[in-house]
Design an enzyme around this catalytic site. Structure first.
Site, PDB file in Angstrom:
ATOM      1  N   HIS A   1       0.833  -1.217   0.000  1.00 51.83           N
ATOM      2  CA  HIS A   1       0.000   0.000   0.000  1.00 51.83           C
ATOM      3  C   HIS A   1       0.865   1.264   0.000  1.00 51.83           C
ATOM      4  CE1 HIS A   1      -3.382  -2.650   1.216  1.00 51.83           C
ATOM      5  NE2 HIS A   1      -2.433  -3.254   1.918  1.00 51.83           N
TER       6      HIS A   1
ATOM      7  N   SER B   1      14.912  21.679 -15.465  1.00 51.95           N
ATOM      8  CA  SER B   1      13.766  22.535 -15.725  1.00 51.95           C
ATOM      9  C   SER B   1      14.243  23.856 -16.322  1.00 51.95           C
ATOM     10  CB  SER B   1      13.029  22.803 -14.413  1.00 51.95           C
ATOM     11  OG  SER B   1      12.258  23.985 -14.516  1.00 51.95           O
TER      12      SER B   1
ATOM     13  N   LYS C   1      15.764  21.658 -10.167  1.00 47.36           N
ATOM     14  CA  LYS C   1      15.080  20.431 -10.564  1.00 47.36           C
ATOM     15  C   LYS C   1      15.976  19.401 -11.229  1.00 47.36           C
ATOM     16  CE  LYS C   1      10.877  20.053 -11.070  1.00 47.36           C
ATOM     17  NZ  LYS C   1      10.009  19.093 -10.403  1.00 47.36           N
TER      18      LYS C   1
ATOM     19  N   ASN D   1      14.735  15.918 -13.002  1.00 48.34           N
ATOM     20  CA  ASN D   1      13.515  15.160 -13.282  1.00 48.34           C
ATOM     21  C   ASN D   1      13.786  13.783 -13.902  1.00 48.34           C
ATOM     22  OD1 ASN D   1      11.913  17.324 -12.383  1.00 48.34           O
ATOM     23  ND2 ASN D   1      12.002  18.305 -14.410  1.00 48.34           N
TER      24      ASN D   1
ATOM     25  N   GLU E   1       9.525   8.466 -16.784  1.00 44.97           N
ATOM     26  CA  GLU E   1       8.166   8.940 -17.078  1.00 44.97           C
ATOM     27  C   GLU E   1       7.764   8.627 -18.517  1.00 44.97           C
ATOM     28  OE1 GLU E   1       7.657  12.872 -14.342  1.00 44.97           O
ATOM     29  OE2 GLU E   1       9.371  12.826 -15.689  1.00 44.97           O
TER      30      GLU E   1
ATOM     31  N   TYR F   1      -8.762 -13.737 -46.441  1.00 49.68           N
ATOM     32  CA  TYR F   1      -8.103 -12.427 -46.376  1.00 49.68           C
ATOM     33  C   TYR F   1      -9.105 -11.305 -46.615  1.00 49.68           C
ATOM     34  CZ  TYR F   1      -5.140  -8.429 -47.373  1.00 49.68           C
ATOM     35  OH  TYR F   1      -4.562  -7.186 -47.345  1.00 49.68           O
TER      36      TYR F   1
ATOM     37  N   GLN G   1      -4.500  -5.325 -43.482  1.00 53.32           N
ATOM     38  CA  GLN G   1      -3.387  -4.399 -43.703  1.00 53.32           C
ATOM     39  C   GLN G   1      -3.158  -3.514 -42.470  1.00 53.32           C
ATOM     40  OE1 GLN G   1      -2.552  -2.699 -47.699  1.00 53.32           O
ATOM     41  NE2 GLN G   1      -3.146  -0.747 -46.790  1.00 53.32           N
TER      42      GLN G   1
ATOM     43  N   LYS H   1      -0.005  -3.942 -39.339  1.00 60.68           N
ATOM     44  CA  LYS H   1       1.440  -3.697 -39.323  1.00 60.68           C
ATOM     45  C   LYS H   1       1.919  -2.457 -38.584  1.00 60.68           C
ATOM     46  CE  LYS H   1       1.674  -5.955 -43.712  1.00 60.68           C
ATOM     47  NZ  LYS H   1       0.176  -5.867 -43.737  1.00 60.68           N
TER      48      LYS H   1
END
Ligand code: ARG
Length: 460
Positions: free
Chosen positions: A156, A277, A283, A285, A290, A317, A322, A325
């Protein structure tokens, strides 16, 4: 260049219809596979006497010439055809004339594209497997390097129990090892050859599918021509495999982001894999983490897309196929890149041992071990749990910790506590007490590492 199927048509297709219909902009990614499969097909046609040996040679030489020119960049303008199959065939005919027009004997683009795509998928599975093995190794190295560190384990996202830090890295190694196993199994299922299925019903020519199968390294020719041209399970499986890999990566990213933040301070992500930043000078980051976490969305998107494309189309088919892909290629590019950058970044993650050790004792992380201490002295576990709960309550109220309590203070709660209780509540002692198979003690983690290495070796 004209269409492969122009004969029946009165006029040309609308420019917008071509734009909408053409797959060359993306299926050119399979040019190697298309040429390789055509070389095998032409060789088989010659071996079986369906075309002459002279035509066979002209076609194979012509195709090899195109391959070389594509590889060297001599052919750089890959446009002007409906798809990669038409592009290669047109190029062949322009180079060798009528012999080139015999290549498509006993073949349809339906079995051709299914074969090309499976050849491509096989390579994609292999590349992904290699990356996964590399990432697993990187995690094992981190586990080995952090055997001395003790970290708090969380449930938790609240401190739960101390563990050897290596246990955390090994948990992720287990996930990627399962992914490696899954990718290997998917590759095996994908390695079946549709070539020779024709448009949908096979062919009246005396072809020998075992020849093409051996030349292309497939395990066997598909057993049913309808299924051969219309099965895209391997594409859905690839998307699922990638989705689960991304899910594992995303969880790892989330843990790395949390653990390396100022509030936790357990790990440090190297400057080499962080960004700053434009306004806040302080900063640092975790953008790479992310981005990986964010890319998980598009991979899940393709899994949903391919499942939806496949669900309602009639045999055999249909042009819907198509749509199999572009998402696949995107999955390949982004999943492999995510796995690779994670392997690299992990190598430069440092574990802040002092902070980890401190954190592993904070917030009553050793409480389970206090209860276990009593249980081992004969107190029923439920009673021990309740006594320990009262001790934690007392500590909270009086500003104490399980480590600052004296043995005498413990004895106020149960006469079963003896002088040695204080040595049971260090983070290291609690981690190492968990030496059950698969547990968080240093010894158990060392065994886990050995087992991961042995299992990893079976994939080489
Ligand atoms: N570009 C097509 C695809 O990707 C090739 C197969 C075309 N077959 C056909 N019957 N039109 O599926």
């Amino acid at each position: 260049m004209g269409k492969l199927w122009q004969g029946r048509f009165d006029g040309g297709t609308a420019a917008n219809a071509d734009l909408f219909n053409d797959s060359l902009p993306f299926d050119q990614r399979m040019w190697r596979e298309d040429i390789t499969a055509s070389v095998a097909h032409a060789t088989m046609l010659g071996e079986c006497g369906i075309i002459t040996k002279e035509d066979q040679k002209a076609i194979v030489d012509g195709l090899n010439g195109i391959y070389a020119d594509m590889e060297s960049g001599k052919i750089s303008d890959i446009t002007g055809a409906e798809d990669i199959h038409s592009f290669v065939e047109n190029e062949l005919v322009s180079r060798i004339g009528d012999a080139g027009k015999r290549l498509h004997t006993a073949r349809s683009r339906n079995d051709q594209v299914a074969t090309d795509f499976r050849l491509y998928a096989r390579g994609a599975f292999d590349r992904l497997a290699k990356s996964l093995a590399n990432l697993t190794e990187s995690l094992v190295r981190q586990a080995e390097g952090s055997l001395d560190a003790v970290i708090p384990g969380y449930t938790h996202l609240r401190k739960a129990q101390p563990m050897c830090c290596g246990h955390f890295f090994c948990a992720y190694a287990e996930m990627f090892l399962r992914d490696l196993d899954r990718v290997t199994a998917s590759r095996k299922r994908a390695n079946v050859m549709p070539l020779g299925s024709g448009a949908l019903a096979g062919t009246s020519y005396p072809i020998d599918r075992d020849i093409t199968c051996a030349l292309l390294g497939f395990d066997k020719p598909s057993d049913n021509s309808i299924d051969g041209v219309s099965d895209r399970d391997f594409s859905a499986e690839f998307a699922f495999d990638c989705s689960l890999i991304m899910s594992h990566l995303s969880r790892l990213c989330e843990d790395l982001i949390i653990y390396s933040g100022g509030e936790f301070g357990l790990f440090e992500i190297s400057d080499a894999y962080s960004t700053g930043s434009s306004i806040m000078p302080q900063k640092k980051n975790p953008d790479i983490c992310e981005l990986i976490r964010g890319k998980t969305g598009r991979i899940y998107g393709y899994l949903t897309a391919i499942l939806t494309v496949l669900k309602g189309i009639p045999l055999a088919y249909d042009k819907d196929l198509q749509e199999d892909k572009e998402g696949f290629f995107d999955c390949e590019t982004n999943t492999t890149a995510s796995v690779d950058i994670m392997a690299e970044m992990l190598g430069a993650v440092t574990v802040n041992k002092e902070a980890c050790e401190r954190a592993a004792e904070e917030d009553f992380c050793c409480a389970t071990d206090v209860a276990d201490y009593l249980t081992k002295k004969g107190v029923p576990f439920r009673t021990a749990h309740s006594v320990t709960g009262a001790i934690v309550r007392h500590c909270i109220d009086s500003g104490k910790t399980l480590q600052s309590m004296t043995a005498e203070e413990y004895r106020n709660f149960s006469e079963n506590f003896e002088g040695d209780i204080t040595s049971f509540v260090s983070g290291r002692a609690c981690a190492d007490a968990r030496d059950s198979f698969g547990g968080a003690s240093r010894k158990s983690v060392e065994k886990n590492i050995g087992s991961i290495k042995a299992r990893l070796d079976t994939f080489r």
